[in-house]
Design an enzyme around this catalytic site. Structure first.
Site, PDB file in Angstrom:
ATOM      1  N   ASP A 124       0.829  -1.210   0.000  1.00 39.25           N
ATOM      2  CA  ASP A 124       0.000   0.000   0.000  1.00 39.25           C
ATOM      3  C   ASP A 124       0.864   1.261   0.000  1.00 39.25           C
ATOM      4  OD1 ASP A 124      -2.866   0.873   0.355  1.00 39.25           O
ATOM      5  OD2 ASP A 124      -2.038   1.857   2.117  1.00 39.25           O
ATOM      6  N   GLU A 170       2.015  -0.234  -4.787  1.00 32.64           N
ATOM      7  CA  GLU A 170       1.110   0.846  -5.203  1.00 32.64           C
ATOM      8  C   GLU A 170       1.917   2.132  -5.073  1.00 32.64           C
ATOM      9  OE1 GLU A 170      -3.165   2.878  -4.044  1.00 32.64           O
ATOM     10  OE2 GLU A 170      -1.703   2.399  -2.514  1.00 32.64           O
TER      11      GLU A 170
END
Ligand code: NOJ
Length: 561
Positions: free
Chosen positions: A212, A278
């Protein structure tokens, strides 16, 4: 692709299916999807033809950001299940030759995480507080935040705490919701903590990690004010290089140590572990820095998701992507949907394209033309599946699902909505529970009286059971794309753009022995220049090729050379 070696690793060409567990399938009828629910649907996943699943967070979490606020990284949230269920899921996936990637959220945890609770109970300057970014406030009495940083979800990125006597104390940084305090990655204890977390899950048999916001972990230690990207034009989620918190040099060392750990596990276990970051930075050449040989294996390339349905923009984006990732010897990934953006059926249902990723569509907004959106989404994904590299699809995409664009305020869950007083609708619309069966309660997702987000009535026609029976359904198209891509080895083939004179609204390229043509116009176009002596392999809609030469409006075909 990957000219530096001839061996293909699974993650270089895989089709990876993102599961958002709470909306996938509910096995215990509490209205929230769970791990056993995923296990029940393995035959469906196997039948779809994918290679791996990526699970969004299922860890213990108070749910300030639908699980991206983790209160214990070594646990499973009760609503999702327990460890025996997790282990059963991993082994059943593996028995079916499917890999499993899990989501790691290292930039921030939950305010209910043990380490944060300890920091709250400790004095300013203590080792406990040094795990996070605690600072004194500014202003006469420290009543103002330490700097002007903004939260991605809207509002201030700082929250002031009170001490045990109820008096105002320091402020802590949260680039997202106040329920998500940012870790201090300059502190080696944080780095060690996460290496242990990775090791824990590797021991449990996972094949990789989705990381993330991998661009955000390191911050300028002086925490200087920042007024946003210098060009002033970009969405705050897609920053440029001139910031004190996005993509700082130090962040790369973190992933180098993660890579070492993954390489060690790969060689110890004889399986290939991977991570995909990401990384929301532009341009692509900067983003590709995270995919250098000693860092992440891949990163999400969101560039096709950010452009409209325009052949020229697609051609430029595809070429730029391949160039940027080839330059670091990494495969490109391709993405049209995830749990943070309006679904492609909805997005492409607007003639101007969808302007703001993540902002969502609400009942008071102009509504998309769903029929057009779905036709374009099918054309877009048919082109996407012909590109070299790996492909990520998001649950429900294979059903052609649109967003729930008329969800009423009382059901909203996304902090974006609340922190912008409803100005940004947020991401709930793309996170609605899946319709499995048109005749069952909650369309087969759950037997509960209500589900965590309600499904719109029109989801019935998208139900998987109906699409299984319909040879022309979106689901059948996805199966065909996945299978044919694999059979033709397109993931590891070389792409060449075709320089043609047909129309600027036509994108054409060859990939290996296959020619791919996409018409982004809303009229049929004569493509005889490109079809000569070629056979149709597949098409995004039935009758895409009229009289063998006319390519229907908003459609894609694959032809054999
Ligand atoms: C990116 C995730 O995809 C999104 O859902 C989440 O809200 C933020 N990171 C914060 O963790």
């Amino acid at each position: 692709m990957n000219a530096h070696n001839n061996k293909t690793h699974w993650w270089e060409t895989a089709t990876i299916y993102q599961i958002y567990p709470r909306s996938f399938n509910d096995s215990n009828d509490d209205g929230i999807g769970d791990l056993n629910g995923i296990r029940e649907r393995i035959p469906y996943l196997k039948n779809l033809g994918i290679d791996a699943v990526w699970l969004s967070p299922f860890y213990k979490s108070p749910g300030a950001d639908a699980g991206y606020d983790v209160s214990d990284y070594l646990s499973i949230d009760k609503a999702a299940g327990d460890f025996p269920e997790f282990d059963a899921l991993v082994s059943e996936l593996h028995n079916n030759d499917l890999k499993i990637i899990i989501d790691i959220v290292p930039n921030h945890c939950s305010i209910e995480h043990e380490l944060f609770l300890k920091a709250l109970a400790s004095a300013p300057g203590s080792a406990e507080r040094e795990l996070f970014h605690f600072r004194d406030g500014t202003g006469e009495n420290g009543e103002l935040p330490p700097n002007n940083w903004k939260s991605h979800f809207g509002g201030n990125a700082w929250t002031q705490i009170t001490n045990p006597n109820g008096e105002p104390d320091q402020w802590y940084l949260h680039l997202f919701d106040p329920g998500q305090p940012d870790f201090n990655w300059d502190n080696p204890a944080v780095e060690q903590y996460f290496l242990d977390v990775l090791e824990f899950w590797l021991e449990r048999g996972v094949d990789g990690f989705r990381v993330d916001v991998a661009h955000l972990l390191s911050k300028d230690p002086l925490l200087p004010n920042w007024d946003g990207p210098a060009n002033g034009k970009q969405h705050p989620d897609f920053p440029t290089q001139d910031s004190p918190m996005f993509g700082r040099d130090e962040v790369h060392n973190i992933f180098r140590s993660w890579r070492e750990l993954l390489d060690k596990y790969s060689s110890d276990t004889g399986t290939e572990k991977m991570m995909c970051g990401e990384v929301c930075v532009q341009p692509l050449s900067w983003q590709a820095q995270w995919a250098r040989p000693d860092e992440m294996h891949t990163v999400f390339n969101f560039s096709l998701l950010e452009i409209g349905f325009d052949s020229e923009a697609w051609a430029t984006t595809i070429s730029n992507s391949l160039e940027a990732f080839n330059a670091v010897g990494a495969p490109t990934t391709w993405v049209l949907n995830n749990h943070d953006v309006a679904r492609s059926t909805t997005r492409l249902g607007y003639s101007e394209g969808y302007p703001k990723p993540g902002d969502g569509v609400g009942p008071d907004d102009p509504q998309p033309d769903i029929e057009k959106g779905l036709r374009r989404a099918c054309a877009a994904v048919s082109t996407l599946f012909a590109l070299p590299g790996s492909v990520y699809i998001y649950q429900g995409e294979e059903l052609g699902l649109p967003d729930h664009t008329t969800l009423s305020a009382q059901f909203r869950n996304d902090p974006t909505y609340f922190r912008t007083a409803g100005k940004r609708i947020g991401r709930d619309g793309c996170r609605i529970p899946l319709p499995w069966n048109s005749t069952e309660k909650n369309f087969g997702f759950s037997d509960a009286d209500s589900t965590w987000l309600p499904q719109p009535a029109e989801f019935d026609t998208y139900s998987a059971n109906l699409q299984e029976r319909d040879q022309d359904s979106t689901l059948q198209l996805y199966k065909l794309l996945i299978k044919t891509r694999k059979n033709l080895n397109l993931g590891s083939s070389t792409l060449r753009m075709i320089d043609h004179n047909v129309s600027p609204r036509i994108l054409a390229f060859t990939i290996g022995e296959t020619t791919v043509v996409m018409n982004t116009d809303d009229r049929p176009i004569n493509i005889s220049e490109l079809t000569q002596e070629k056979q149709l392999i597949l098409a995004s809609i039935p009758e895409a090729l009229v009289n063998e030469h006319w390519l229907a409006a908003e459609s894609t075909v694959w032809l054999s050379v």
